[in-house]
Design a protein around this motif. Sequence first.
Motif, PDB file in Angstrom:
ATOM      1  N   GLY A  21       0.875  -1.258   0.179  1.00 20.37           N
ATOM      2  CA  GLY A  21      -0.050  -0.066   0.195  1.00 20.37           C
ATOM      3  C   GLY A  21       0.888   1.147   0.152  1.00 20.37           C
ATOM      4  O   GLY A  21       0.387   2.307  -0.134  1.00 20.37           O
ATOM      5  N   CYS A  22       1.995   1.123   0.159  1.00 25.31           N
ATOM      6  CA  CYS A  22       2.892   2.308   0.405  1.00 25.31           C
ATOM      7  C   CYS A  22       3.334   2.774  -1.095  1.00 25.31           C
ATOM      8  O   CYS A  22       3.871   3.862  -1.419  1.00 25.31           O
ATOM      9  CB  CYS A  22       4.194   2.290   0.871  1.00 25.31           C
ATOM     10  SG  CYS A  22       5.207   0.799   0.313  1.00 25.31           S
ATOM     11  N   THR A  23       3.061   2.001  -2.198  1.00 21.19           N
ATOM     12  CA  THR A  23       3.396   2.302  -3.723  1.00 21.19           C
ATOM     13  C   THR A  23       2.094   2.451  -4.311  1.00 21.19           C
ATOM     14  O   THR A  23       1.284   1.569  -4.436  1.00 21.19           O
ATOM     15  CB  THR A  23       4.158   1.219  -4.120  1.00 21.19           C
ATOM     16  OG1 THR A  23       5.318   0.977  -3.420  1.00 21.19           O
ATOM     17  CG2 THR A  23       4.753   1.438  -5.562  1.00 21.19           C
ATOM     18  N   GLU A  47       7.652   6.575   4.351  1.00 23.33           N
ATOM     19  CA  GLU A  47       7.400   6.722   6.163  1.00 23.33           C
ATOM     20  C   GLU A  47       7.366   5.333   6.521  1.00 23.33           C
ATOM     21  O   GLU A  47       6.672   4.389   6.254  1.00 23.33           O
ATOM     22  CB  GLU A  47       6.105   7.242   6.280  1.00 23.33           C
ATOM     23  CG  GLU A  47       5.930   7.652   7.731  1.00 23.33           C
ATOM     24  CD  GLU A  47       4.599   8.052   8.080  1.00 23.33           C
ATOM     25  OE1 GLU A  47       3.994   8.298   9.282  1.00 23.33           O
ATOM     26  OE2 GLU A  47       4.075   9.170   7.278  1.00 23.33           O
ATOM     27  N   GLY A  48       8.403   5.194   7.652  1.00 26.16           N
ATOM     28  CA  GLY A  48       8.663   3.841   8.135  1.00 26.16           C
ATOM     29  C   GLY A  48       9.457   3.124   7.341  1.00 26.16           C
ATOM     30  O   GLY A  48       9.499   1.611   7.831  1.00 26.16           O
ATOM     31  N   GLU A  75      17.105   3.718  -2.024  1.00 25.62           N
ATOM     32  CA  GLU A  75      17.613   3.528  -0.477  1.00 25.62           C
ATOM     33  C   GLU A  75      17.013   4.746   0.131  1.00 25.62           C
ATOM     34  O   GLU A  75      17.405   5.817  -0.321  1.00 25.62           O
ATOM     35  CB  GLU A  75      19.068   3.478  -0.580  1.00 25.62           C
ATOM     36  CG  GLU A  75      19.606   3.394   0.833  1.00 25.62           C
ATOM     37  CD  GLU A  75      21.174   3.156   1.039  1.00 25.62           C
ATOM     38  OE1 GLU A  75      21.283   2.693   2.298  1.00 25.62           O
ATOM     39  OE2 GLU A  75      21.672   3.165   0.250  1.00 25.62           O
ATOM     40  N   VAL A  76      16.332   4.388   1.209  1.00 27.48           N
ATOM     41  CA  VAL A  76      15.659   5.411   2.216  1.00 27.48           C
ATOM     42  C   VAL A  76      16.779   5.692   3.260  1.00 27.48           C
ATOM     43  O   VAL A  76      16.920   4.799   4.050  1.00 27.48           O
ATOM     44  CB  VAL A  76      14.338   5.081   2.524  1.00 27.48           C
ATOM     45  CG1 VAL A  76      13.686   6.198   3.461  1.00 27.48           C
ATOM     46  CG2 VAL A  76      13.570   4.732   1.588  1.00 27.48           C
ATOM     47  N   ILE A  77      17.213   6.816   3.354  1.00 25.83           N
ATOM     48  CA  ILE A  77      18.102   7.260   4.666  1.00 25.83           C
ATOM     49  C   ILE A  77      17.459   8.305   5.473  1.00 25.83           C
ATOM     50  O   ILE A  77      16.708   9.041   4.961  1.00 25.83           O
ATOM     51  CB  ILE A  77      19.432   7.713   3.780  1.00 25.83           C
ATOM     52  CG1 ILE A  77      19.408   8.982   2.950  1.00 25.83           C
ATOM     53  CG2 ILE A  77      20.191   6.463   3.000  1.00 25.83           C
ATOM     54  CD1 ILE A  77      20.634   9.549   2.360  1.00 25.83           C
TER      55      ILE A  77
END
Length: 80
Positions: A21-23, A47-48, A75-77
């Motif tokens: 659901g985040c995409t 988020e998260g 990559e989420v930083i």
Amino acid sequence: FKFKNTGKTPLIISNATATCGCTIPEYPTKPIPPNAEGTIKVVFNSEGKMGLQDKVVTVTSNANPSTTFLHLIGEVIEKK
């Protein structure tokens, strides 16, 4: 994701779904004529979600093959 219909008949995208659901994909609902271009917009809510991400969008159409997989890789930083 930009694409071009290189076929001889209109391209009809019947569905585009993501693995979570985040995409959220948004795809053209009208047929794409031969030699015309289209766009599938994908919004990712990070988020998260930390670290390396590989989100898959499954596109179903009248193309051959009828199922195509789009990968949104990044990559989420943590912002400091």
